[in-house]
Design a protein around this motif. Structure first.
Motif, PDB file in Angstrom:
ATOM      1  N   LEU A   1      42.061  43.162  29.129  1.00 10.69           N
ATOM      2  CA  LEU A   1      40.597  42.628  29.468  1.00 10.69           C
ATOM      3  C   LEU A   1      39.990  41.324  28.789  1.00 10.69           C
ATOM      4  CD1 LEU A   1      38.931  46.549  29.946  1.00 10.69           C
ATOM      5  CD2 LEU A   1      39.639  45.415  31.289  1.00 10.69           C
ATOM      6  N   LEU A   2      39.432  41.104  29.335  1.00 10.34           N
ATOM      7  CA  LEU A   2      39.116  40.025  28.627  1.00 10.34           C
ATOM      8  C   LEU A   2      37.792  40.095  28.199  1.00 10.34           C
ATOM      9  CD1 LEU A   2      38.867  37.042  30.956  1.00 10.34           C
ATOM     10  CD2 LEU A   2      41.160  37.030  29.180  1.00 10.34           C
ATOM     11  N   THR A   3      36.956  39.356  26.535  1.00  9.51           N
ATOM     12  CA  THR A   3      35.729  40.550  25.940  1.00  9.51           C
ATOM     13  C   THR A   3      35.096  39.230  25.549  1.00  9.51           C
ATOM     14  OG1 THR A   3      37.399  40.048  23.825  1.00  9.51           O
ATOM     15  CG2 THR A   3      37.372  41.675  25.277  1.00  9.51           C
ATOM     16  N   MET A   4      33.611  38.844  25.645  1.00  9.07           N
ATOM     17  CA  MET A   4      32.984  38.008  25.034  1.00  9.07           C
ATOM     18  C   MET A   4      32.249  38.240  24.325  1.00  9.07           C
ATOM     19  SD  MET A   4      30.214  35.117  27.110  1.00  9.07           S
ATOM     20  CE  MET A   4      29.052  36.245  27.656  1.00  9.07           C
ATOM     21  N   THR A   5      31.433  37.984  22.831  1.00  2.67           N
ATOM     22  CA  THR A   5      30.205  38.390  22.555  1.00  2.67           C
ATOM     23  C   THR A   5      29.244  37.241  21.622  1.00  2.67           C
ATOM     24  OG1 THR A   5      31.348  37.992  20.213  1.00  2.67           O
ATOM     25  CG2 THR A   5      31.881  40.259  20.719  1.00  2.67           C
ATOM     26  N   ARG A   6      28.253  37.347  22.510  1.00  3.50           N
ATOM     27  CA  ARG A   6      27.280  36.831  21.803  1.00  3.50           C
ATOM     28  C   ARG A   6      26.421  36.829  21.763  1.00  3.50           C
ATOM     29  NH1 ARG A   6      24.895  34.373  28.400  1.00  3.50           N
ATOM     30  NH2 ARG A   6      27.386  33.267  27.731  1.00  3.50           N
TER      31      ARG A   6
ATOM     32  N   ASP B   1      30.688  40.997  45.186  1.00  3.25           N
ATOM     33  CA  ASP B   1      31.350  41.723  46.645  1.00  3.25           C
ATOM     34  C   ASP B   1      31.588  43.134  46.662  1.00  3.25           C
ATOM     35  OD1 ASP B   1      30.403  39.509  47.227  1.00  3.25           O
ATOM     36  OD2 ASP B   1      32.614  38.785  46.945  1.00  3.25           O
ATOM     37  N   GLY B   2      31.344  44.597  46.171  1.00  3.94           N
ATOM     38  CA  GLY B   2      31.503  45.987  45.801  1.00  3.94           C
ATOM     39  C   GLY B   2      32.520  46.114  44.486  1.00  3.94           C
ATOM     40  N   GLN B   3      33.084  45.095  44.385  1.00  4.63           N
ATOM     41  CA  GLN B   3      34.025  45.143  43.493  1.00  4.63           C
ATOM     42  C   GLN B   3      34.320  45.327  42.074  1.00  4.63           C
ATOM     43  OE1 GLN B   3      37.263  46.610  44.350  1.00  4.63           O
ATOM     44  NE2 GLN B   3      36.046  46.244  46.778  1.00  4.63           N
ATOM     45  N   PRO B   4      34.039  47.103  40.900  1.00  6.40           N
ATOM     46  CA  PRO B   4      33.753  46.417  39.285  1.00  6.40           C
ATOM     47  C   PRO B   4      34.952  44.880  38.974  1.00  6.40           C
ATOM     48  CG  PRO B   4      35.336  48.081  39.631  1.00  6.40           C
ATOM     49  CD  PRO B   4      35.087  47.528  41.303  1.00  6.40           C
ATOM     50  N   LEU B   5      34.119  44.737  38.316  1.00  7.17           N
ATOM     51  CA  LEU B   5      33.617  43.381  37.039  1.00  7.17           C
ATOM     52  C   LEU B   5      33.646  43.360  35.960  1.00  7.17           C
ATOM     53  CD1 LEU B   5      35.031  40.685  37.425  1.00  7.17           C
ATOM     54  CD2 LEU B   5      32.792  39.711  37.895  1.00  7.17           C
ATOM     55  N   ALA B   6      32.522  43.963  36.018  1.00  6.44           N
ATOM     56  CA  ALA B   6      32.888  44.082  34.166  1.00  6.44           C
ATOM     57  C   ALA B   6      32.129  44.509  33.652  1.00  6.44           C
ATOM     58  CB  ALA B   6      32.311  42.209  33.514  1.00  6.44           C
TER      59      ALA B   6
ATOM     60  N   HIS C   1      30.912  42.402  25.693  1.00 12.62           N
ATOM     61  CA  HIS C   1      31.348  42.573  27.222  1.00 12.62           C
ATOM     62  C   HIS C   1      32.741  42.690  27.164  1.00 12.62           C
ATOM     63  CE1 HIS C   1      26.963  40.054  28.294  1.00 12.62           C
ATOM     64  NE2 HIS C   1      27.487  41.526  27.653  1.00 12.62           N
ATOM     65  N   VAL C   2      33.380  43.211  28.559  1.00 11.06           N
ATOM     66  CA  VAL C   2      34.566  43.212  28.617  1.00 11.06           C
ATOM     67  C   VAL C   2      34.693  42.776  30.548  1.00 11.06           C
ATOM     68  CG1 VAL C   2      35.164  44.865  26.364  1.00 11.06           C
ATOM     69  CG2 VAL C   2      34.534  45.689  28.826  1.00 11.06           C
ATOM     70  N   TYR C   3      35.408  42.145  30.492  1.00 15.13           N
ATOM     71  CA  TYR C   3      36.028  41.669  32.435  1.00 15.13           C
ATOM     72  C   TYR C   3      37.404  42.050  32.484  1.00 15.13           C
ATOM     73  CZ  TYR C   3      31.834  39.067  31.059  1.00 15.13           C
ATOM     74  OH  TYR C   3      30.296  38.076  29.834  1.00 15.13           O
ATOM     75  N   ARG C   4      37.493  41.956  33.684  1.00 17.05           N
ATOM     76  CA  ARG C   4      39.065  42.221  34.324  1.00 17.05           C
ATOM     77  C   ARG C   4      39.425  41.183  34.518  1.00 17.05           C
ATOM     78  NH1 ARG C   4      38.762  45.454  40.114  1.00 17.05           N
ATOM     79  NH2 ARG C   4      40.306  45.607  39.718  1.00 17.05           N
ATOM     80  N   ALA C   5      40.836  41.250  33.366  1.00 13.48           N
ATOM     81  CA  ALA C   5      41.404  39.223  33.382  1.00 13.48           C
ATOM     82  C   ALA C   5      42.341  39.189  34.740  1.00 13.48           C
ATOM     83  CB  ALA C   5      42.074  39.743  32.170  1.00 13.48           C
TER      84      ALA C   5
END
Length: 247
Positions: A211-216, A144-149, A231-235
């Protein structure tokens, strides 16, 4: 905030701390939609005077809601109600598809798209030789126009050859499926860390924000690694959900 003031009642005879009384009631107004995303709040001094609380008490209440990801503070803007969090099931799916399914408007800025020699970590994840060519894709994903990840994906050379335009328009997993590659299983690790200065700037977070992190590592039907993502995500705007069952 005048209407809101009528909905928040502070009980000074209650054993519940004053800051928590205020924060809990304000949280309910946010979650119930009385204060929609983007609503600007008065500054702490004005709020403290309006509700008859001390400045330290109001500061503690605001910090509590900021830490919970319900409010955000921006220099020059003030304190605002954040957009609803994106809640994502821990399953083998792309963020692009998850956002669409959740009724959100995904957007993508391709930061880089190039072939590089695989380092030790990438080579081990993809089961290739160190130095072999891999396609590295770095993207900034919006909701929705806001940076997320911030998404970084590594793929063995020759698996797909996407353009920046294609990556901006759709998800990576969709492009893999179009090329005939079906992702069947994945190994995934979720964690958290502090944002670097560069990450904070891209994600519009404060320096050092969590930040939340995920490796896959995703595999095809033959068990061959197809993609390694970090990846990193805004907590403050993102969370993972999972269903667990008792044995």
């Amino acid at each position: 905030m005048e209407q809101v003031a009528k909905l928040i009642k502070i009980d000074r005879s209650s054993p519940v701390p004053l800051y928590f009384q205020f924060a809990q009631q304000l949280q309910q107004l946010i979650e119930n939609g009385v204060l929609p995303p983007g609503t600007r709040l008065s500054n702490e001094i004005a709020l403290a005077e309006q509700f008859g609380l001390s400045r330290p008490t109001m500061r503690q209440a605001m910090r509590h809601l900021v830490d919970k990801g319900l409010l955000t503070r921006k220099r020059g803007v003030g304190t605002q109600v954040v957009t609803h969090r994106v809640r994502r099931q821990t399953e083998l799916s792309s963020l692009f598809d998850d956002l669409r399914r959740d009724g959100r408007r995904p957007g993508t800025r391709v930061l880089s798209l190039e072939s590089r020699p695989a380092g030790t970590e990438v080579a081990a994840a993809l089961r290739i030789d160190e130095g072999d060519a891999v396609l590295v894709i770095e993207r900034l994903r919006f909701a929705d126009g806001q940076p997320l990840a911030l998404l970084r994906n590594h793929l063995p050379a020759g698996r797909i050859d996407p353009t920046a335009e294609e990556l901006a328009d759709t998800g990576l997993y969709r492009l893999l499926r179009r090329s005939g590659t079906d992702l069947v299983t994945a190994e995934q690790t979720i964690g958290a860390r502090r944002a670097t200065s560069a990450e904070a700037a891209l994600l519009e977070e404060s320096r050092g924000a969590t930040l939340l992190t995920m490796t896959r590592v995703a595999h095809d039907g033959a068990g061959t690694p197809v993609e390694y993502g970090t990846h990193v995500y805004r907590a403050s705007r993102y969370s993972f959900e999972m269903t667990i069952a008792a044995r």
